[in-house]
Enzyme design. Sequence first.
Site, PDB file in Angstrom:
ATOM      1  N   GLU A  51       0.827  -1.206   0.000  1.00 40.38           N
ATOM      2  CA  GLU A  51       0.000   0.000   0.000  1.00 40.38           C
ATOM      3  C   GLU A  51       0.865   1.261   0.000  1.00 40.38           C
ATOM      4  O   GLU A  51       0.537   2.246  -0.655  1.00 40.38           O
ATOM      5  CB  GLU A  51      -0.954   0.011   1.202  1.00 40.38           C
ATOM      6  CG  GLU A  51      -2.045  -1.037   1.134  1.00 40.38           C
ATOM      7  CD  GLU A  51      -2.976  -0.835  -0.071  1.00 40.38           C
ATOM      8  OE1 GLU A  51      -3.045   0.280  -0.616  1.00 40.38           O
ATOM      9  OE2 GLU A  51      -3.631  -1.820  -0.473  1.00 40.38           O
ATOM     10  N   TYR A 134      -6.444   6.387   4.448  1.00 46.68           N
ATOM     11  CA  TYR A 134      -6.589   5.374   3.395  1.00 46.68           C
ATOM     12  C   TYR A 134      -5.768   4.117   3.730  1.00 46.68           C
ATOM     13  O   TYR A 134      -6.279   2.987   3.704  1.00 46.68           O
ATOM     14  CB  TYR A 134      -6.156   5.933   2.022  1.00 46.68           C
ATOM     15  CG  TYR A 134      -5.881   4.805   1.072  1.00 46.68           C
ATOM     16  CD1 TYR A 134      -6.936   4.143   0.450  1.00 46.68           C
ATOM     17  CD2 TYR A 134      -4.588   4.318   0.876  1.00 46.68           C
ATOM     18  CE1 TYR A 134      -6.709   3.048  -0.360  1.00 46.68           C
ATOM     19  CE2 TYR A 134      -4.343   3.223   0.078  1.00 46.68           C
ATOM     20  CZ  TYR A 134      -5.403   2.592  -0.550  1.00 46.68           C
ATOM     21  OH  TYR A 134      -5.177   1.499  -1.317  1.00 46.68           O
ATOM     22  N   ASP A 152      -9.477   5.901  -2.305  1.00 47.03           N
ATOM     23  CA  ASP A 152      -8.309   6.403  -3.036  1.00 47.03           C
ATOM     24  C   ASP A 152      -8.823   6.967  -4.365  1.00 47.03           C
ATOM     25  O   ASP A 152     -10.042   7.117  -4.545  1.00 47.03           O
ATOM     26  CB  ASP A 152      -7.256   5.301  -3.237  1.00 47.03           C
ATOM     27  CG  ASP A 152      -7.708   4.244  -4.239  1.00 47.03           C
ATOM     28  OD1 ASP A 152      -8.924   4.209  -4.581  1.00 47.03           O
ATOM     29  OD2 ASP A 152      -6.857   3.463  -4.704  1.00 47.03           O
ATOM     30  N   CYS A 206     -13.661   0.863 -14.625  1.00 45.32           N
ATOM     31  CA  CYS A 206     -14.173   2.237 -14.512  1.00 45.32           C
ATOM     32  C   CYS A 206     -12.985   3.194 -14.575  1.00 45.32           C
ATOM     33  O   CYS A 206     -12.697   3.936 -13.645  1.00 45.32           O
ATOM     34  CB  CYS A 206     -14.942   2.392 -13.198  1.00 45.32           C
ATOM     35  SG  CYS A 206     -15.907   3.896 -13.128  1.00 45.32           S
ATOM     36  N   CYS A 213     -18.153   0.292 -19.515  1.00 47.00           N
ATOM     37  CA  CYS A 213     -19.408   0.130 -18.772  1.00 47.00           C
ATOM     38  C   CYS A 213     -20.116  -1.177 -19.138  1.00 47.00           C
ATOM     39  O   CYS A 213     -20.786  -1.786 -18.299  1.00 47.00           O
ATOM     40  CB  CYS A 213     -20.331   1.324 -19.036  1.00 47.00           C
ATOM     41  SG  CYS A 213     -19.636   2.876 -18.461  1.00 47.00           S
ATOM     42  N   CYS A 216     -19.097  -3.847 -16.820  1.00 44.26           N
ATOM     43  CA  CYS A 216     -19.087  -3.466 -15.403  1.00 44.26           C
ATOM     44  C   CYS A 216     -20.195  -4.187 -14.624  1.00 44.26           C
ATOM     45  O   CYS A 216     -21.355  -4.184 -15.049  1.00 44.26           O
ATOM     46  CB  CYS A 216     -19.281  -1.945 -15.285  1.00 44.26           C
ATOM     47  SG  CYS A 216     -19.342  -1.390 -13.576  1.00 44.26           S
ATOM     48  N   CYS A 222     -25.548   2.145 -11.815  1.00 47.83           N
ATOM     49  CA  CYS A 222     -24.724   3.351 -11.926  1.00 47.83           C
ATOM     50  C   CYS A 222     -25.544   4.562 -12.411  1.00 47.83           C
ATOM     51  O   CYS A 222     -26.104   4.565 -13.502  1.00 47.83           O
ATOM     52  CB  CYS A 222     -23.589   3.075 -12.904  1.00 47.83           C
ATOM     53  SG  CYS A 222     -22.535   4.498 -13.163  1.00 47.83           S
TER      54      CYS A 222
HETATM   55 FE1  SF4 Z   1     -18.011   3.086 -13.962  1.00 49.95          FE
HETATM   56 FE2  SF4 Z   1     -20.679   3.243 -13.910  1.00 49.95          FE
HETATM   57 FE3  SF4 Z   1     -19.454   2.575 -16.160  1.00 49.95          FE
HETATM   58 FE4  SF4 Z   1     -19.471   0.887 -14.090  1.00 49.95          FE
HETATM   59  S1  SF4 Z   1     -21.219   1.579 -15.269  1.00 49.95           S
HETATM   60  S2  SF4 Z   1     -17.730   1.393 -15.432  1.00 49.95           S
HETATM   61  S3  SF4 Z   1     -19.355   2.294 -12.359  1.00 49.95           S
HETATM   62  S4  SF4 Z   1     -19.289   4.532 -15.088  1.00 49.95           S
END
Ligand code: SF4
Length: 377
Positions: A51, A134, A152, A206, A213, A216, A222
Amino acid sequence: MSRGFQISDCGLKATPDTSGVGRDLLKWYRRHRRDLPWRRSRDPYAVWLSEMMLQQTQVATVIPYYQRFLGAFPTVHSLAAAPLERVLALWAGLGYYARARNLHAAAIQVVTRHGGKFPDTVAGLLSLPGIGRYTAGAIASIAFDRRAPIVDGNVARVLARLFLIRTPIKTPATQKRLWSLAESLLPARACGDFNQALMELGATVCTPGSPRCESCPLQRTCAARAANIVGQIPRRARPPALRRMHVVVAALHDADRYLFERRPDNGLWGGLWQWPTIERGDEESDATLLKSLARRHALRRVKHAAAPDAIVIRTLSHRRVRFSIYRCRVSRKRGVGGRWLTLQDAVKLPLSAAMKAVMAATEPAPRRARQTSGGRR
Ligand code: SF4
């Protein structure tokens, strides 16, 4: 179709239903996480070391340093017993050298005040040098399975998009909100994995420029994606202008040996070795400063060219440093302080990447200009 947004008379509210975030994210993480060396251990020493190294530094850069460092200092006891100079030499090139000095000081405290065992709470970890909120949260959750949040840069970006936070992410008010959101999302168990999953999502999916996305696990939750403004989040305040520094460097040499001096422990490049340097003000001349550099080491009659033999420009995180380097032939018999070393021997000292660039630009072909950037080193 987005999942779980609250609909009001005004339309879509930027408050996603996050009840499934922990489950979805952990499932994704267990399938897609990168196999990184520090993920093979939950030893607090190894977690802490990784870290500290990863702060402001890319994963690919850190891996060889992490492995070399653990090879040289496999336990907190071995790190505490090592001379600081050896620690700095192994750190050289990673930048932000205060981290290495803090690492060494914290290792000594862990051994002398805590019997060689890391504190296992956020409050206890915060008492060690160089450990902020953090890092304390990361060690407490990953090594000790504490329910501690982390924020972070990667986590801040994911949360800002997930919750459609439109204020600049570095402001104190936004940071406060991000920490509170990070805490609210923590699952009842596996908080270390959850924190790492959030960071991993920010690092690999992201991402700042082109988030993926469609891959994701949080895409249906989101708010930024639902509002189709992912590219506009997070907002950043205008960065401060780079401070310009002009540094005069004296490559004082007697045949093949050069004079190296150690910088003071604190401040930029603290504790590292260098050719004698001095910061130049607007009104000062290089010739005057070269004389005072020579006087610093009791050297007289220093001969140098009227113009620098080389110029190196380095861009650090908050400053742009222009080094004007003069080769100066002297007799080392008269000098005091520092060490007279060949360039081959000098590379064994802890040197910043900037000083290595200065040395490389001056040898073997003088009078050339080189511009380098990328740094904090
Ligand atoms: Fe980032 Fe939202 Fe896209 Fe997922 S859906 S990669 S959280 S912007």
